[in-house]
Scaffold this active site. Structure first.
Site, PDB file in Angstrom:
ATOM      1  N   ASP A  87       0.830  -1.210   0.000  1.00 53.29           N
ATOM      2  CA  ASP A  87       0.000   0.000   0.000  1.00 53.29           C
ATOM      3  C   ASP A  87       0.867   1.263   0.000  1.00 53.29           C
ATOM      4  O   ASP A  87       1.999   1.244   0.483  1.00 53.29           O
ATOM      5  CB  ASP A  87      -0.896  -0.036   1.255  1.00 53.29           C
ATOM      6  CG  ASP A  87      -2.043   0.951   1.156  1.00 53.29           C
ATOM      7  OD1 ASP A  87      -2.359   1.412   0.043  1.00 53.29           O
ATOM      8  OD2 ASP A  87      -2.629   1.276   2.210  1.00 53.29           O
ATOM      9  N   ASN A 113     -10.895  -2.301  -5.473  1.00 48.87           N
ATOM     10  CA  ASN A 113     -10.121  -1.291  -6.207  1.00 48.87           C
ATOM     11  C   ASN A 113     -10.775  -0.880  -7.539  1.00 48.87           C
ATOM     12  O   ASN A 113     -10.444   0.164  -8.109  1.00 48.87           O
ATOM     13  CB  ASN A 113      -8.677  -1.752  -6.451  1.00 48.87           C
ATOM     14  CG  ASN A 113      -7.813  -1.755  -5.206  1.00 48.87           C
ATOM     15  OD1 ASN A 113      -6.906  -2.569  -5.054  1.00 48.87           O
ATOM     16  ND2 ASN A 113      -8.067  -0.833  -4.286  1.00 48.87           N
TER      17      ASN A 113
HETATM   18  C1  IPE Z   1      -5.297  -2.641  -0.243  1.00 49.84           C
HETATM   19  O1  IPE Z   1      -5.019  -1.308  -0.306  1.00 49.84           O
HETATM   20  C2  IPE Z   1      -5.254  -3.246  -1.626  1.00 49.84           C
HETATM   21  C3  IPE Z   1      -3.939  -3.352  -2.233  1.00 49.84           C
HETATM   22  C4  IPE Z   1      -2.805  -2.992  -1.693  1.00 49.84           C
HETATM   23  C5  IPE Z   1      -3.925  -3.914  -3.552  1.00 49.84           C
HETATM   24  P1  IPE Z   1      -6.169  -0.197  -0.432  1.00 49.84           P
HETATM   25  O2  IPE Z   1      -5.481   1.092  -0.580  1.00 49.84           O
HETATM   26  O3  IPE Z   1      -7.127  -0.587  -1.500  1.00 49.84           O
HETATM   27  O4  IPE Z   1      -6.914  -0.310   0.974  1.00 49.84           O
HETATM   28  P2  IPE Z   1      -7.794   0.773   1.730  1.00 49.84           P
HETATM   29  O5  IPE Z   1      -8.777   1.310   0.743  1.00 49.84           O
HETATM   30  O6  IPE Z   1      -6.867   1.828   2.226  1.00 49.84           O
HETATM   31  O7  IPE Z   1      -8.416   0.012   2.854  1.00 49.84           O
HETATM   32  C1  IPE Z   2      -1.609   0.502  -3.383  1.00 43.75           C
HETATM   33  O1  IPE Z   2      -1.374   1.859  -3.326  1.00 43.75           O
HETATM   34  C2  IPE Z   2      -1.869   0.020  -4.788  1.00 43.75           C
HETATM   35  C3  IPE Z   2      -3.229  -0.449  -5.030  1.00 43.75           C
HETATM   36  C4  IPE Z   2      -4.197  -0.434  -4.167  1.00 43.75           C
HETATM   37  C5  IPE Z   2      -3.521  -0.972  -6.357  1.00 43.75           C
HETATM   38  P1  IPE Z   2      -2.555   2.921  -3.196  1.00 43.75           P
HETATM   39  O2  IPE Z   2      -2.901   3.404  -4.564  1.00 43.75           O
HETATM   40  O3  IPE Z   2      -3.674   2.385  -2.409  1.00 43.75           O
HETATM   41  O4  IPE Z   2      -1.825   4.075  -2.402  1.00 43.75           O
HETATM   42  P2  IPE Z   2      -2.464   5.048  -1.324  1.00 43.75           P
HETATM   43  O5  IPE Z   2      -3.066   4.200  -0.261  1.00 43.75           O
HETATM   44  O6  IPE Z   2      -3.491   5.870  -2.038  1.00 43.75           O
HETATM   45  O7  IPE Z   2      -1.321   5.866  -0.836  1.00 43.75           O
HETATM   46 MG    MG Z   3      -4.091   2.451  -0.428  1.00 43.22          MG
END
Ligand code: IPE
Ligand code: IPE
Ligand code: MG
Length: 230
Positions: A15, A63
């Site tokens: 993340d 996502n």
């Molecule tokens: C979890 O991260 C999913 C992945 C890393 C692929 P998210 O960014 O989607 O999770 P939330 O929305 O912060 O819970």
């Molecule tokens: C994780 O990074 C990647 C995916 C969920 C695909 P994020 O895109 O969730 O990054 P933040 O949480 O917005 O920083």
């Molecule tokens: Mg995230």
């Protein structure tokens, strides 16, 4: 580090690509791209350490709710990076596995996933599971639908596990989440019952080999009890 203190199974919630991009005044697309580059680096180190099971959360069932632009960008990154990961797997004796609802992906991506599984099926080293279109609740519902009515009465925990996408994958000894959120975000709810959890504020694209070793070193100091008194 003592041999027995190295986890055999690691899972990572990768993340923080978005926050990393924001912090560095970069477009989100670059955040995701740098995240993909970093996965290649960490995969190599996991292989070097002979960690048998490595599972990463790449894209969740939730996502899809992001903007069309971001989802499209992520899907094109998968198109670019899957062949690269395949090449890396073939060069490093890595067997690729997917968890998640692969069947609902578009035809081209689905075929790429099957191609990766197929081409690495005889590899004997690290088993690398990619959680793609993955949600733990979705996985559990799909598992339940596979069970025959006549088998329900004899169902136990071990048997139920075989219906999950992670069948054959050791439950994570260590779950790492980058970027500081203290939640599971629908990842491996069944499988992490007794995993040790390590959360770091470091954003995924900056989660270096050194950071991985910090997590492993923390893990080596944990005492796992599984409900018993030791
Ligand atoms: C979890 O991260 C999913 C992945 C890393 C692929 P998210 O960014 O989607 O999770 P939330 O929305 O912060 O819970
Ligand atoms: C994780 O990074 C990647 C995916 C969920 C695909 P994020 O895109 O969730 O990054 P933040 O949480 O917005 O920083
Ligand atoms: Mg995230």
């Amino acid at each position: 580090m003592e041999e027995e203190k190295i986890p055999q199974s690691i899972a990572i919630i990768m993340d923080g690509n978005g926050r990393y991009a924001k912090k560095n005044n970069l477009p989100i697309a670059i955040g995701h791209k740098n995240g993909c580059d970093n996965l290649e680096v960490i995969l190599e180190e996991v292989v070097r350490l002979h960690i048998k099971y490595f599972t990463v959360y790449a894209f969740s069932t939730e996502n899809w709710k992001r903007s069309k632009e971001e989802v499209n960008n992520l899907m094109s990154l998968f198109h670019i990076y899957m062949p690269r990961i395949l090449k890396k797997a073939l060069n490093n004796n890595v067997k690729i596995h997917f968890i998640g609802d692969i069947e609902s992906l578009d035809e081209e991506l689905k075929n790429m996933c099957y191609e990766m599984i197929n081409q690495t099926k005889n590899m004997t080293g690290t088993i690398f599971s990619i959680a793609f279109n993955y949600g733990s609740r979705n996985e559990i519902i799909r598992a339940i639908k596979k069970i025959k009515i006549e088998d329900i009465n004899n169902l136990d925990e071990e048997k139920f596990s075989t219906y999950l996408d992670t069948n054959g994958i050791k439950d994570p000894d260590l779950l790492i989440r980058t970027s500081g959120e203290c939640r599971l975000s629908n990842f491996l709810l069944w499988q992490i019952s007794y995993s040790e959890i390590y959360i770091t504020n470091v954003f995924w694209p900056e989660f270096s080999i050194d950071e991985l070793h910090k997590a492993l070193s923390q893990y080596s100091m944990r005492e796992r009890r599984y409900g018993t008194r030791v």
